[in-house]
Design a protein around this motif. Structure first.
Motif, PDB file in Angstrom:
ATOM      1  N   GLN A  10      -2.523  -1.446  -0.972  1.00 33.31           N
ATOM      2  CA  GLN A  10      -3.399  -2.337  -1.709  1.00 33.31           C
ATOM      3  C   GLN A  10      -2.593  -3.571  -2.063  1.00 33.31           C
ATOM      4  OE1 GLN A  10      -5.439  -0.566  -5.020  1.00 33.31           O
ATOM      5  NE2 GLN A  10      -6.635  -2.418  -5.412  1.00 33.31           N
ATOM      6  N   LYS A  11      -2.967  -4.711  -1.456  1.00 35.34           N
ATOM      7  CA  LYS A  11      -2.223  -5.955  -1.666  1.00 35.34           C
ATOM      8  C   LYS A  11      -2.588  -6.614  -2.995  1.00 35.34           C
ATOM      9  CE  LYS A  11      -1.353  -8.812   1.583  1.00 35.34           C
ATOM     10  NZ  LYS A  11      -1.443  -9.772   2.675  1.00 35.34           N
ATOM     11  N   TYR A  12      -3.866  -6.647  -3.299  1.00 36.79           N
ATOM     12  CA  TYR A  12      -4.390  -7.250  -4.530  1.00 36.79           C
ATOM     13  C   TYR A  12      -5.528  -6.370  -5.012  1.00 36.79           C
ATOM     14  CZ  TYR A  12      -1.936 -11.061  -2.225  1.00 36.79           C
ATOM     15  OH  TYR A  12      -0.995 -11.799  -1.582  1.00 36.79           O
ATOM     16  N   ASP A  13      -6.153  -6.729  -6.115  1.00 34.44           N
ATOM     17  CA  ASP A  13      -7.232  -5.914  -6.674  1.00 34.44           C
ATOM     18  C   ASP A  13      -8.309  -5.569  -5.651  1.00 34.44           C
ATOM     19  OD1 ASP A  13      -6.060  -5.832  -9.149  1.00 34.44           O
ATOM     20  OD2 ASP A  13      -7.286  -7.441  -9.998  1.00 34.44           O
ATOM     21  N   THR A  14      -8.692  -6.547  -4.852  1.00 32.84           N
ATOM     22  CA  THR A  14      -9.802  -6.323  -3.920  1.00 32.84           C
ATOM     23  C   THR A  14      -9.397  -6.473  -2.455  1.00 32.84           C
ATOM     24  OG1 THR A  14     -10.470  -8.638  -4.067  1.00 32.84           O
ATOM     25  CG2 THR A  14     -11.513  -7.105  -5.609  1.00 32.84           C
ATOM     26  N   VAL A  15      -8.103  -6.373  -2.157  1.00 32.66           N
ATOM     27  CA  VAL A  15      -7.632  -6.532  -0.773  1.00 32.66           C
ATOM     28  C   VAL A  15      -6.777  -5.329  -0.380  1.00 32.66           C
ATOM     29  CG1 VAL A  15      -6.305  -7.968   0.822  1.00 32.66           C
ATOM     30  CG2 VAL A  15      -7.683  -9.045  -0.960  1.00 32.66           C
ATOM     31  N   PHE A  16      -7.194  -4.694   0.713  1.00 36.92           N
ATOM     32  CA  PHE A  16      -6.486  -3.534   1.244  1.00 36.92           C
ATOM     33  C   PHE A  16      -5.989  -3.852   2.646  1.00 36.92           C
ATOM     34  CE2 PHE A  16      -9.143  -1.941  -2.047  1.00 36.92           C
ATOM     35  CZ  PHE A  16      -8.478  -0.854  -2.577  1.00 36.92           C
ATOM     36  N   LYS A  17      -4.788  -3.349   2.949  1.00 33.78           N
ATOM     37  CA  LYS A  17      -4.190  -3.591   4.260  1.00 33.78           C
ATOM     38  C   LYS A  17      -3.968  -2.245   4.944  1.00 33.78           C
ATOM     39  CE  LYS A  17      -1.009  -6.473   6.608  1.00 33.78           C
ATOM     40  NZ  LYS A  17      -1.641  -7.459   7.380  1.00 33.78           N
ATOM     41  N   PHE A  18      -4.325  -2.207   6.224  1.00 36.41           N
ATOM     42  CA  PHE A  18      -4.120  -1.042   7.074  1.00 36.41           C
ATOM     43  C   PHE A  18      -3.343  -1.519   8.297  1.00 36.41           C
ATOM     44  CE2 PHE A  18      -7.858  -0.140   4.591  1.00 36.41           C
ATOM     45  CZ  PHE A  18      -7.764   1.203   4.273  1.00 36.41           C
ATOM     46  N   ASP A  19      -2.014  -1.608   8.186  1.00 42.40           N
ATOM     47  CA  ASP A  19      -1.155  -2.144   9.246  1.00 42.40           C
ATOM     48  C   ASP A  19      -1.651  -3.512   9.704  1.00 42.40           C
ATOM     49  OD1 ASP A  19       0.563   0.049   9.123  1.00 42.40           O
ATOM     50  OD2 ASP A  19      -0.470   1.126  10.714  1.00 42.40           O
ATOM     51  N   ASP A  20      -2.354  -3.591  10.834  1.00 42.85           N
ATOM     52  CA  ASP A  20      -2.782  -4.868  11.408  1.00 42.85           C
ATOM     53  C   ASP A  20      -4.198  -5.276  11.021  1.00 42.85           C
ATOM     54  OD1 ASP A  20      -3.943  -2.801  12.822  1.00 42.85           O
ATOM     55  OD2 ASP A  20      -3.710  -3.758  14.777  1.00 42.85           O
ATOM     56  N   VAL A  21      -4.754  -4.627  10.001  1.00 40.03           N
ATOM     57  CA  VAL A  21      -6.110  -4.926   9.530  1.00 40.03           C
ATOM     58  C   VAL A  21      -6.069  -5.133   8.027  1.00 40.03           C
ATOM     59  CG1 VAL A  21      -8.437  -3.975   9.232  1.00 40.03           C
ATOM     60  CG2 VAL A  21      -7.201  -3.581  11.375  1.00 40.03           C
ATOM     61  N   GLN A  22      -6.780  -6.156   7.571  1.00 36.92           N
ATOM     62  CA  GLN A  22      -6.882  -6.415   6.131  1.00 36.92           C
ATOM     63  C   GLN A  22      -8.364  -6.462   5.770  1.00 36.92           C
ATOM     64  OE1 GLN A  22      -3.938  -8.950   4.097  1.00 36.92           O
ATOM     65  NE2 GLN A  22      -5.676 -10.304   3.721  1.00 36.92           N
TER      66      GLN A  22
END
Length: 171
Positions: A83-95
């Motif tokens: 979880q990069k920010y409150d509403t941003v999730f990262k899955f390797d090469d996908v955000q």
């Protein structure tokens, strides 16, 4: 002037085919934004692939349901989730950005650098008039949207990222 009309009038809608490798994007959302779309649009305009590579695929959503479906889908793919920010999730090469937008153009209008004001709904590219000119000329400039979403350090890092990709920054 009506702000919504001003935003919608600024964006060019350019027909194009599917660029989503996961076939999750649709005209009613979710959508793809960012350098992945920019890379495909440059390829579309010039007929050749840019000599730089996009960083990841950025999805944005229209509804909470769309966001949850994206999270569920990518959680099943064995990609590392952060979880990069409150509403941003990262899955390797996908955000995945979970903040909801009624229309893709509202999301794109928030970008700090004009060439980032580009997105795709798997039927069309949406590109601001400034971004279209900058992309054609291999330049980029600030949009005036430098508060709120992006802090100055992140904005400077983004300018450096795009200048390394060959775009000439025009202050």
């Amino acid at each position: 002037m009506n702000k919504i009309k001003e935003i919608f009038d600024d964006f060019r809608v350019i027909p194009h085919t599917n660029i989503d490798p996961f076939n999750l994007v649709s005209p009613k959302g979710p959508w793809i934004v960012g350098s992945y779309v920019l890379w495909h649009f440059k390829t579309f305009l010039t007929g050749k692939k840019p000599d730089w590579q996009y960083g990841d695929i950025d999805y944005v959503v229209h509804s909470e349901e769309q966001g949850q479906k994206l999270l569920d889908y990518f959680r099943k793919t064995n990609r590392k989730e952060t979880q990069k920010y409150d509403t941003v999730f990262k899955f390797d090469d996908v955000q995945i950005g979970l903040q909801q937008y009624e229309d893709i153009r509202f999301r794109l209008s928030h970008h700090d650098i004009d060439i980032c004001q580009i997105g795709c709904d798997n039927t069309n590219f949406y590109v601001s008039s400034s971004a279209l000119e900058s992309i054609k000329n291999n330049t980029c400039c600030l949009t005036g949207n430098t508060t709120g979403i992006y802090d100055p350090v992140r904005m400077q890092n983004r300018i450096q990222k795009y200048t390394k990709r060959g775009f000439v920054f025009q202050p």
